[in-house]
Design a protein around this motif. Structure first.
Motif, PDB file in Angstrom:
ATOM      1  N   GLN A 277       0.812  -1.217   0.000  1.00 36.99           N
ATOM      2  CA  GLN A 277       0.000   0.000   0.000  1.00 36.99           C
ATOM      3  C   GLN A 277       0.845   1.267   0.000  1.00 36.99           C
ATOM      4  O   GLN A 277       0.483   2.255  -0.645  1.00 36.99           O
ATOM      5  CB  GLN A 277      -0.934  -0.010   1.212  1.00 36.99           C
ATOM      6  CG  GLN A 277      -1.998  -1.103   1.157  1.00 36.99           C
ATOM      7  CD  GLN A 277      -2.940  -1.072   2.344  1.00 36.99           C
ATOM      8  OE1 GLN A 277      -3.338  -0.019   2.801  1.00 36.99           O
ATOM      9  NE2 GLN A 277      -3.313  -2.250   2.835  1.00 36.99           N
ATOM     10  N   LEU A 278       1.973   1.260   0.719  1.00 36.66           N
ATOM     11  CA  LEU A 278       2.749   2.488   0.885  1.00 36.66           C
ATOM     12  C   LEU A 278       3.925   2.597  -0.077  1.00 36.66           C
ATOM     13  O   LEU A 278       4.441   3.701  -0.283  1.00 36.66           O
ATOM     14  CB  LEU A 278       3.265   2.589   2.326  1.00 36.66           C
ATOM     15  CG  LEU A 278       2.174   2.726   3.391  1.00 36.66           C
ATOM     16  CD1 LEU A 278       2.782   2.718   4.781  1.00 36.66           C
ATOM     17  CD2 LEU A 278       1.363   3.996   3.180  1.00 36.66           C
ATOM     18  N   SER A 279       4.357   1.480  -0.661  1.00 38.58           N
ATOM     19  CA  SER A 279       5.476   1.549  -1.602  1.00 38.58           C
ATOM     20  C   SER A 279       5.042   1.368  -3.049  1.00 38.58           C
ATOM     21  O   SER A 279       5.768   1.748  -3.960  1.00 38.58           O
ATOM     22  CB  SER A 279       6.525   0.481  -1.265  1.00 38.58           C
ATOM     23  OG  SER A 279       7.124   0.751  -0.019  1.00 38.58           O
ATOM     24  N   ALA A 282      -0.953   0.479  -3.666  1.00 37.33           N
ATOM     25  CA  ALA A 282      -2.073  -0.454  -3.809  1.00 37.33           C
ATOM     26  C   ALA A 282      -3.171  -0.135  -2.811  1.00 37.33           C
ATOM     27  O   ALA A 282      -2.929   0.393  -1.725  1.00 37.33           O
ATOM     28  CB  ALA A 282      -1.583  -1.891  -3.607  1.00 37.33           C
ATOM     29  N   THR A 283      -4.399  -0.463  -3.180  1.00 36.01           N
ATOM     30  CA  THR A 283      -5.522  -0.339  -2.258  1.00 36.01           C
ATOM     31  C   THR A 283      -5.515  -1.565  -1.327  1.00 36.01           C
ATOM     32  O   THR A 283      -4.800  -2.544  -1.580  1.00 36.01           O
ATOM     33  CB  THR A 283      -6.849  -0.311  -3.025  1.00 36.01           C
ATOM     34  OG1 THR A 283      -7.027  -1.574  -3.691  1.00 36.01           O
ATOM     35  CG2 THR A 283      -6.845   0.811  -4.059  1.00 36.01           C
ATOM     36  N   LEU A 289      -4.620  -9.117  -2.894  1.00 35.97           N
ATOM     37  CA  LEU A 289      -4.371  -9.916  -4.089  1.00 35.97           C
ATOM     38  C   LEU A 289      -2.878 -10.100  -4.335  1.00 35.97           C
ATOM     39  O   LEU A 289      -2.437 -11.185  -4.747  1.00 35.97           O
ATOM     40  CB  LEU A 289      -5.010  -9.231  -5.307  1.00 35.97           C
ATOM     41  CG  LEU A 289      -6.540  -9.235  -5.363  1.00 35.97           C
ATOM     42  CD1 LEU A 289      -7.026  -8.330  -6.493  1.00 35.97           C
ATOM     43  CD2 LEU A 289      -7.071 -10.654  -5.555  1.00 35.97           C
ATOM     44  N   LEU A 290      -2.088  -9.084  -4.059  1.00 35.62           N
ATOM     45  CA  LEU A 290      -0.651  -9.144  -4.311  1.00 35.62           C
ATOM     46  C   LEU A 290       0.083 -10.070  -3.343  1.00 35.62           C
ATOM     47  O   LEU A 290       1.224 -10.463  -3.607  1.00 35.62           O
ATOM     48  CB  LEU A 290      -0.042  -7.737  -4.245  1.00 35.62           C
ATOM     49  CG  LEU A 290      -0.440  -6.792  -5.389  1.00 35.62           C
ATOM     50  CD1 LEU A 290       0.025  -5.374  -5.115  1.00 35.62           C
ATOM     51  CD2 LEU A 290       0.145  -7.301  -6.714  1.00 35.62           C
ATOM     52  N   THR A 291      -0.538 -10.403  -2.217  1.00 38.21           N
ATOM     53  CA  THR A 291       0.100 -11.327  -1.273  1.00 38.21           C
ATOM     54  C   THR A 291      -0.323 -12.782  -1.501  1.00 38.21           C
ATOM     55  O   THR A 291       0.023 -13.656  -0.706  1.00 38.21           O
ATOM     56  CB  THR A 291      -0.232 -10.927   0.181  1.00 38.21           C
ATOM     57  OG1 THR A 291      -1.654 -10.814   0.343  1.00 38.21           O
ATOM     58  CG2 THR A 291       0.417  -9.604   0.541  1.00 38.21           C
ATOM     59  N   LEU A 342       7.286  -6.356  -8.719  1.00 40.58           N
ATOM     60  CA  LEU A 342       6.347  -7.196  -7.990  1.00 40.58           C
ATOM     61  C   LEU A 342       6.562  -8.677  -8.289  1.00 40.58           C
ATOM     62  O   LEU A 342       6.219  -9.537  -7.462  1.00 40.58           O
ATOM     63  CB  LEU A 342       4.916  -6.789  -8.331  1.00 40.58           C
ATOM     64  CG  LEU A 342       4.477  -5.410  -7.810  1.00 40.58           C
ATOM     65  CD1 LEU A 342       3.062  -5.081  -8.274  1.00 40.58           C
ATOM     66  CD2 LEU A 342       4.566  -5.350  -6.292  1.00 40.58           C
ATOM     67  N   VAL A 343       7.141  -8.982  -9.448  1.00 43.17           N
ATOM     68  CA  VAL A 343       7.453 -10.378  -9.771  1.00 43.17           C
ATOM     69  C   VAL A 343       8.512 -10.904  -8.811  1.00 43.17           C
ATOM     70  O   VAL A 343       8.388 -12.007  -8.256  1.00 43.17           O
ATOM     71  CB  VAL A 343       7.941 -10.509 -11.226  1.00 43.17           C
ATOM     72  CG1 VAL A 343       8.421 -11.933 -11.500  1.00 43.17           C
ATOM     73  CG2 VAL A 343       6.834 -10.131 -12.198  1.00 43.17           C
ATOM     74  N   GLN A 344       9.555 -10.112  -8.580  1.00 46.25           N
ATOM     75  CA  GLN A 344      10.611 -10.516  -7.644  1.00 46.25           C
ATOM     76  C   GLN A 344      10.064 -10.639  -6.228  1.00 46.25           C
ATOM     77  O   GLN A 344      10.392 -11.588  -5.509  1.00 46.25           O
ATOM     78  CB  GLN A 344      11.754  -9.498  -7.674  1.00 46.25           C
ATOM     79  CG  GLN A 344      12.897  -9.846  -6.729  1.00 46.25           C
ATOM     80  CD  GLN A 344      14.013  -8.810  -6.765  1.00 46.25           C
ATOM     81  OE1 GLN A 344      14.185  -8.114  -7.772  1.00 46.25           O
ATOM     82  NE2 GLN A 344      14.761  -8.699  -5.676  1.00 46.25           N
ATOM     83  N   VAL A 345       9.220  -9.685  -5.832  1.00 48.88           N
ATOM     84  CA  VAL A 345       8.613  -9.747  -4.499  1.00 48.88           C
ATOM     85  C   VAL A 345       7.743 -11.000  -4.377  1.00 48.88           C
ATOM     86  O   VAL A 345       7.756 -11.694  -3.354  1.00 48.88           O
ATOM     87  CB  VAL A 345       7.774  -8.481  -4.220  1.00 48.88           C
ATOM     88  CG1 VAL A 345       7.071  -8.592  -2.873  1.00 48.88           C
ATOM     89  CG2 VAL A 345       8.669  -7.243  -4.235  1.00 48.88           C
TER      90      VAL A 345
END
Length: 537
Positions: A277-279, A282-283, A289-291, A342-345
């Motif tokens: 959200q802060l970097s 994202a909402t 969803l990203l996690t 985000l792929v690497q994360v």
């Protein structure tokens, strides 16, 4: 699994909407802290109590009581009209959640053997993964669609279904009630000591300074209470947490590993959502969803390797490999910043999730395989207790590290801006609260994103030593074979052996008395009299 899912879901579903909830109820930052802390405190403190009761009373009734308590508390929280009622309801929720988390593991040990338990432990791990990572996502969607109160109502139907299913399908044998003395002093001292310690860790640095009179008094009080608890547990006949269990190498290293991995388990759900959200702007729904890679790694690893353990009976290599993946995943997340793709994360999250999935439930498995059947409940709940305590304290300390690093990183970034942007930044961020990236000018938002990205990456780097501790603890676990008896079968066999031994002793005594009556051999009483006569001068 439904019971555990309910407890985990209720703990995570409100995380994305808590700022809105507290704001609408007119609460302060202190109130926000207490809404979170009260639940953690109640869960941690009540867990060993539920485990102790499980060794003394009907486990099915206890499990149903925990679910009922949880349902009532959830409904009260959903209808709360002020923040005080919400905090009280969340406290009762925590008590019920402690029972659900501990008793679900204990009941599984009753009806599934250690050899087969790996498969079921994997399923439990999958349920925890879905609830831990999917909870914030579901909470964000529910809040946006129906309002925040439905976050508390949504778990109630699942809890009611679990209550009905348990009543209809769970059949545990009758357990004879034991006559025991209640360790009231142990309950009071452990509860007060742990509560004081967690409150200090939660509030220090925000409500008062770490190096302050308040801190010294709270730390001293917590230390005195916990030392007193250790003394009491050593002398009472029936302690809440039998300290002699720590003489067992398996139990001790499993506790250390659980406490260390607890930081990773709780920390990822807290800091990854904040990172997204802060970097990356994202909402709350998008951050959930990203996690998903974290949840996917945990779900796949726990279910797959749970099946492998049940099929082969071998667990040591799997757990050591899981601890290795946890170290690698934490190290990779320690390199992230705002510019990391985000792929690497996602790859880093998947690796870490797989490591946690191979470890978390199997630590419970090896303890249940090793511990005496009459101590199954208290051993399981003690392991859960230390995992919760370790995770809560660790996450709080990592949060303090993040808060302390942010001012310097922000100041360094703002120094590169124009004087006008610096003045705007000082005005917009003057309150010290967590900013909303979408409401900041692009230049200021970029600085904030990079500061939080680097700061959260540093937090994950600090968690690497704890992952290494978990690796060492797991490596030192004795590689014992998994048993093939359920806890109920083992208990019945122990009772049967005791009865057979008693019957054999009775037969020997009767035989000796019969032979003594015809003068063939002296009775035990005659032998004693003869020995006494021989000792006289």
């Amino acid at each position: 699994m439904l019971g555990m899912f309910v407890s985990m879901l209720a703990s995570t579903v409100v995380s994305s909407s808590l700022p809105l909830i507290v704001a609408e109820l007119g609460g302060s930052q202190t109130s926000y802290t207490w809404v979170v802390t009260a639940t953690l405190l109640a869960t941690a403190v009540s867990t060993p109590l539920w485990g102790k009761f499980a060794d003394l009373a009907n486990r099915k009734v206890l499990f149903q009581a925990a679910i009922s308590l949880f349902i009532v508390a959830s409904l009260i929280a959903g209808f709360a009209g002020d923040v005080g009622v919400l905090i009280a309801a969340r406290t009762v929720q925590g008590i019920g959640a402690g029972g659900l988390a501990a008793l679900s593991q204990i009941i599984m040990a009753d009806i599934v053997s250690p050899r087969e338990r790996g498969r079921y432990a994997g399923l439990f791990g999958g349920v925890m993964a879905v609830a831990t990572v999917g909870g914030p996502l579901l909470g964000g969607v529910v809040t946006d669609t129906f309002g925040w109160r439905w976050n508390f109502f949504i778990a109630a139907p699942v809890a009611i279904i679990a209550l009905v299913m348990i009543q209809l399908t769970l059949h545990l044998p009758h357990r004879e009630p034991k006559k025991v003395s209640i360790d009231y002093w142990g309950i009071a001292l452990i509860s007060a000591g742990v509560s004081t310690l967690l409150i200090w860790v939660t509030l220090a640095g925000s409500q008062f300074a770490w190096a302050s009179t308040t801190s010294y008094v709270m730390v001293g009080a917590a230390a005195a209470l916990l030392i007193g608890a250790v003394v009491v547990e050593l002398v009472v006949p029936d302690p809440l947490i039998p300290l002699d269990m720590f003489k067992d190498r398996t139990f001790t290293f499993a506790v250390i590993g659980s406490a260390a991995i607890g930081v990773t388990m709780f920390g990822t759900s807290v800091f990854l959502a904040q990172y997204m959200q802060l970097s990356h702007g994202a909402t709350p729904t998008q951050s959930g969803l990203l996690t998903i890679p974290m949840m996917g790694g945990l779900l796949i690893a726990s279910t797959t390797f749970g099946q492998v353990i049940s099929r082969t009976g071998k667990w040591k290599a799997i757990m050591v490999s899981g601890a290795t993946l946890a170290v690698i995943g934490s190290s990779l997340l320690g390199t992230i910043d705002a510019d990391t793709s985000l792929v690497q994360v996602g790859i880093s999250m998947f690796i870490l999730g797989a490591g946690v999935g191979m470890l978390m439930q199997n630590l419970v498995l090896v303890v249940q395989n090793r511990i005496e059947v009459e101590r199954l409940g208290v051993a399981t709940s003690t392991l859960t207790f230390f995992r919760t305590i370790g995770g809560t304290i660790g996450v709080s300390l990592l949060g303090v590290a993040l808060a302390n690093s942010l001012p310097g990183r922000l100041a360094e970034g703002f120094a590169t801006l124009s004087a006008e942007d610096q003045a705007d930044a000082a005005r917009l961020l003057a309150s010290g609260s967590v900013p909303e990236i979408a409401q900041l000018p692009d230049s200021i938002a970029s600085v904030v994103e990079h500061a939080y990205g680097a700061g959260i990456g540093h937090v994950f780097l600090l968690s690497v030593p704890l992952a290494i501790v978990a690796f060492v603890a797991v490596s030192l676990l004795p590689n014992a074979r998994l048993g093939t008896q359920t806890a109920i079968e083992a208990e019945r066999q122990a009772a049967q052996r005791a009865a057979e031994a008693g019957a054999l002793e009775s037969e020997l005594v009767e035989a000796e008395l019969g032979l003594a009556a015809v003068g063939a051999v002296p009775s035990r009483e005659a032998e004693a009299d003869g020995a006494e006569e021989a000792d006289r001068p």
